[in-house]
Motif scaffolding. Structure first.
Motif, mmCIF file in Angstrom:
data_model
loop_
_atom_site.group_PDB
_atom_site.id
_atom_site.type_symbol
_atom_site.label_atom_id
_atom_site.label_comp_id
_atom_site.label_asym_id
_atom_site.label_seq_id
_atom_site.Cartn_x
_atom_site.Cartn_y
_atom_site.Cartn_z
ATOM 1 N N GLU A 256 -34.160 4.860 16.746
ATOM 2 C CA GLU A 256 -33.303 5.470 15.605
ATOM 3 C C GLU A 256 -31.768 5.954 16.329
ATOM 4 O OE1 GLU A 256 -36.794 8.253 13.416
ATOM 5 O OE2 GLU A 256 -35.893 8.881 15.389
ATOM 6 N N ALA A 257 -32.062 6.274 17.532
ATOM 7 C CA ALA A 257 -30.388 6.352 17.987
ATOM 8 C C ALA A 257 -29.643 5.142 18.307
ATOM 9 C CB ALA A 257 -30.745 7.320 19.312
ATOM 10 N N VAL A 258 -30.329 4.031 18.352
ATOM 11 C CA VAL A 258 -29.592 2.786 18.690
ATOM 12 C C VAL A 258 -29.356 2.326 17.018
ATOM 13 C CG1 VAL A 258 -30.073 0.367 19.114
ATOM 14 C CG2 VAL A 258 -30.606 2.131 20.756
ATOM 15 N N ALA A 259 -30.156 2.512 16.231
ATOM 16 C CA ALA A 259 -29.663 2.385 14.792
ATOM 17 C C ALA A 259 -28.623 2.990 14.396
ATOM 18 C CB ALA A 259 -31.103 1.977 13.947
ATOM 19 N N GLU A 260 -28.621 4.019 14.632
ATOM 20 C CA GLU A 260 -27.254 5.047 14.249
ATOM 21 C C GLU A 260 -26.216 4.503 14.838
ATOM 22 O OE1 GLU A 260 -27.454 9.458 14.009
ATOM 23 O OE2 GLU A 260 -26.861 9.254 15.899
ATOM 24 N N TRP A 261 -26.206 4.290 16.233
ATOM 25 C CA TRP A 261 -25.073 3.875 16.824
ATOM 26 C C TRP A 261 -24.563 2.721 16.550
ATOM 27 C CZ3 TRP A 261 -23.286 -0.246 19.760
ATOM 28 C CH2 TRP A 261 -22.097 -0.076 20.537
ATOM 29 N N MET A 262 -25.566 1.674 16.140
ATOM 30 C CA MET A 262 -25.217 0.336 15.568
ATOM 31 C C MET A 262 -24.640 0.642 14.495
ATOM 32 S SD MET A 262 -26.095 -2.281 17.446
ATOM 33 C CE MET A 262 -26.767 -3.716 16.657
ATOM 34 N N ARG A 263 -24.823 1.306 13.378
ATOM 35 C CA ARG A 263 -24.392 1.542 12.191
ATOM 36 C C ARG A 263 -22.916 2.122 12.216
ATOM 37 N NH1 ARG A 263 -27.415 5.435 10.412
ATOM 38 N NH2 ARG A 263 -26.049 6.852 10.814
ATOM 39 N N ASP A 264 -22.639 2.948 13.118
ATOM 40 C CA ASP A 264 -21.449 3.597 13.132
ATOM 41 C C ASP A 264 -20.455 2.718 14.217
ATOM 42 O OD1 ASP A 264 -22.406 5.599 11.640
ATOM 43 O OD2 ASP A 264 -22.923 6.941 13.284
ATOM 44 N N ASN A 265 -20.684 1.880 15.011
ATOM 45 C CA ASN A 265 -20.069 1.153 15.756
ATOM 46 C C ASN A 265 -20.028 -0.231 15.718
ATOM 47 O OD1 ASN A 265 -19.062 3.478 17.987
ATOM 48 N ND2 ASN A 265 -21.381 3.838 17.375
ATOM 49 N N GLU A 266 -20.132 -0.692 14.505
ATOM 50 C CA GLU A 266 -20.145 -2.180 14.176
ATOM 51 C C GLU A 266 -18.955 -2.694 14.930
ATOM 52 O OE1 GLU A 266 -20.894 -5.439 10.597
ATOM 53 O OE2 GLU A 266 -21.018 -3.094 10.286
ATOM 54 N N ALA A 267 -17.871 -2.522 14.562
ATOM 55 C CA ALA A 267 -16.465 -3.334 15.031
ATOM 56 C C ALA A 267 -16.672 -3.346 16.868
ATOM 57 C CB ALA A 267 -15.303 -2.479 14.978
ATOM 58 N N THR A 268 -17.306 -2.388 17.540
ATOM 59 C CA THR A 268 -17.808 -2.443 18.643
ATOM 60 C C THR A 268 -18.614 -3.412 19.270
ATOM 61 O OG1 THR A 268 -17.156 -0.312 19.269
ATOM 62 C CG2 THR A 268 -18.458 -1.342 20.941
ATOM 63 N N TRP A 269 -19.864 -3.613 18.520
ATOM 64 C CA TRP A 269 -20.698 -4.651 18.973
ATOM 65 C C TRP A 269 -20.477 -5.955 18.496
ATOM 66 C CZ3 TRP A 269 -23.491 -7.021 15.345
ATOM 67 C CH2 TRP A 269 -23.975 -6.263 13.997
ATOM 68 N N ARG A 270 -19.875 -6.104 17.443
ATOM 69 C CA ARG A 270 -19.490 -7.406 17.073
ATOM 70 C C ARG A 270 -18.256 -8.149 17.792
ATOM 71 N NH1 ARG A 270 -22.135 -9.200 12.876
ATOM 72 N NH2 ARG A 270 -23.101 -7.732 11.056
ATOM 73 N N GLY A 271 -17.647 -7.220 18.359
ATOM 74 C CA GLY A 271 -16.730 -7.577 19.369
ATOM 75 C C GLY A 271 -17.174 -8.328 20.517
ATOM 76 N N TRP A 272 -18.553 -7.983 20.945
ATOM 77 C CA TRP A 272 -19.243 -8.422 21.966
ATOM 78 C C TRP A 272 -19.885 -9.975 21.622
ATOM 79 C CZ3 TRP A 272 -22.606 -3.373 22.371
ATOM 80 C CH2 TRP A 272 -21.765 -2.324 23.035
ATOM 81 N N THR A 273 -19.996 -10.236 20.563
ATOM 82 C CA THR A 273 -20.644 -11.396 20.094
ATOM 83 C C THR A 273 -19.666 -12.499 19.618
ATOM 84 O OG1 THR A 273 -20.710 -10.816 17.569
ATOM 85 C CG2 THR A 273 -22.511 -9.997 19.133
ATOM 86 N N SER A 274 -18.444 -12.268 19.675
ATOM 87 C CA SER A 274 -17.202 -13.049 19.050
ATOM 88 C C SER A 274 -16.742 -13.855 20.190
ATOM 89 C CB SER A 274 -16.257 -12.301 18.437
ATOM 90 O OG SER A 274 -15.537 -11.592 19.458
#
Length: 306
Positions: free
Chosen positions: A288-306
């Motif tokens: 749940e904590a990870v899902a919340e963080w993923m939802r609120d920080n999409e720009a951050t984690w998508r930056g890791w995949t580009s």
């Protein structure tokens, strides 16, 4: 922090030599005994799943995991504290069986922590020299006249025990049963202003809730720590870890896009502490904590995949 994970997704297996249910193409991520590492692992897994990778989470001891990564039955450990790795890890890295991808970004501090009120009972703190003269201030009924030092759980290594023996300190190391048990004992002692000396670490949410001081040594320089036999007057304390991301030797060839993500993946103390608090204090599960963080920080984690 309770090391019994509140998890409901993923295949979990204990690394004990038993065969785990597995898919040949799944990336198996090591899950250790503390909440911070669980969050590092599950954030990495969530991002990998967003990239279309299949992921399995495998519970693994902080030291035994390295044999599994070296033989390829585990593939990825995002949070390896380098000063608590046993003998297998450096040998496997040198042999090329484990690949160090880089640092995660956490900046740790490990040492012997105590509540500030103990300085009244043990004048001379925070210097370790004070512990020779006031061990009884830290004593318990089962250790008297020696002081009681709460150490990490037994399978986390013996560094505190080694330090006590090397310096001839009049203390009896007592292994904590788990991170959660150590925190419970810490809070109980401080609530009633009882003696407490405990091996612990940062980053951790507890430092935002409770004031703790840390024992100081003669030197923490790399020269002192590099293989020097410690003794009274020449006590180096504990080497401070770097926190590394590691993968099995064939990871980059098998999952090149995932490897590129691992290279980019990073977490700060502030991010991890806030997430730990959501789990350990606010009652969210790791997922749940990870899902919340993923939802609120999409720009951050998508930056890791580009």
């Amino acid at each position: 922090m309770n090391v019994t994970l509140k998890t409901g997704i993923a295949t979990i297996a204990i690394v004990t030599g038993m065969a785990a249910p597995a898919h040949a193409d799944a990336i198996k991520i090591a899950v250790n005994e503390w909440t911070g590492q669980n969050l590092s692992a599950y954030i990495a897994g969530a991002v990998l799943q967003e990239m279309g990778q299949e992921v399995e989470y495998v519970t693994a001891g902080a030291v035994p995991q390295f044999a599994a990564i070296a033989d390829g039955s585990l593939h990825f450990q995002p949070e390896t504290w380098t000063n608590n790795v046993g003998e297998i890890y450096p040998k496997a890295v040198d042999a090329g069986d484990i690949t160090v991808v880089g640092e995660l970004g956490l900046r740790p501090l490990e040492g012997w922590f105590y509540p500030p009120y103990m300085e009244e009972q043990c004048p001379g703190l925070p210097s370790y020299e004070a512990l020779y003269d006031c061990a009884q201030a830290f004593a318990a009924a089962d250790t008297f006249p020696n002081g009681r030092l709460i150490t990490y759980p037994a399978d986390w290594g013996t560094r505190s025990n080694d330090q006590v023996a090397a310096l001839g300190l009049p203390f009896q190391p007592v292994a904590g049963g788990s991170e959660g048990a150590m925190l419970a004992e810490m809070k109980s002692a401080i609530a009633t202003e009882q003696p407490m000396l405990m091996m612990f670490w940062q980053p951790h949410w507890i430092h935002a809730e409770i004031a703790l001081n840390v024992v100081e040594w003669d030197s923490s320089s790399p020269d002192c720590l590099a293989g020097v036999d410690q003794s009274r007057g020449n006590a180096c304390g504990f080497a401070q870890a770097s926190v590394q991301k590691i993968v099995s030797k064939d990871f980059a060839d098998t999952w090149p896009e995932a490897y590129a993500f691992v290279e980019s993946y990073e977490l700060s103390n502030d991010v991890q502490n806030a997430l730990i608090q959501r789990v350990d204090q606010d009652g969210l599960s790791v997922e749940e904590a990870v899902a919340e963080w993923m939802r609120d920080n999409e720009a951050t984690w998508r930056g890791w995949t580009s």
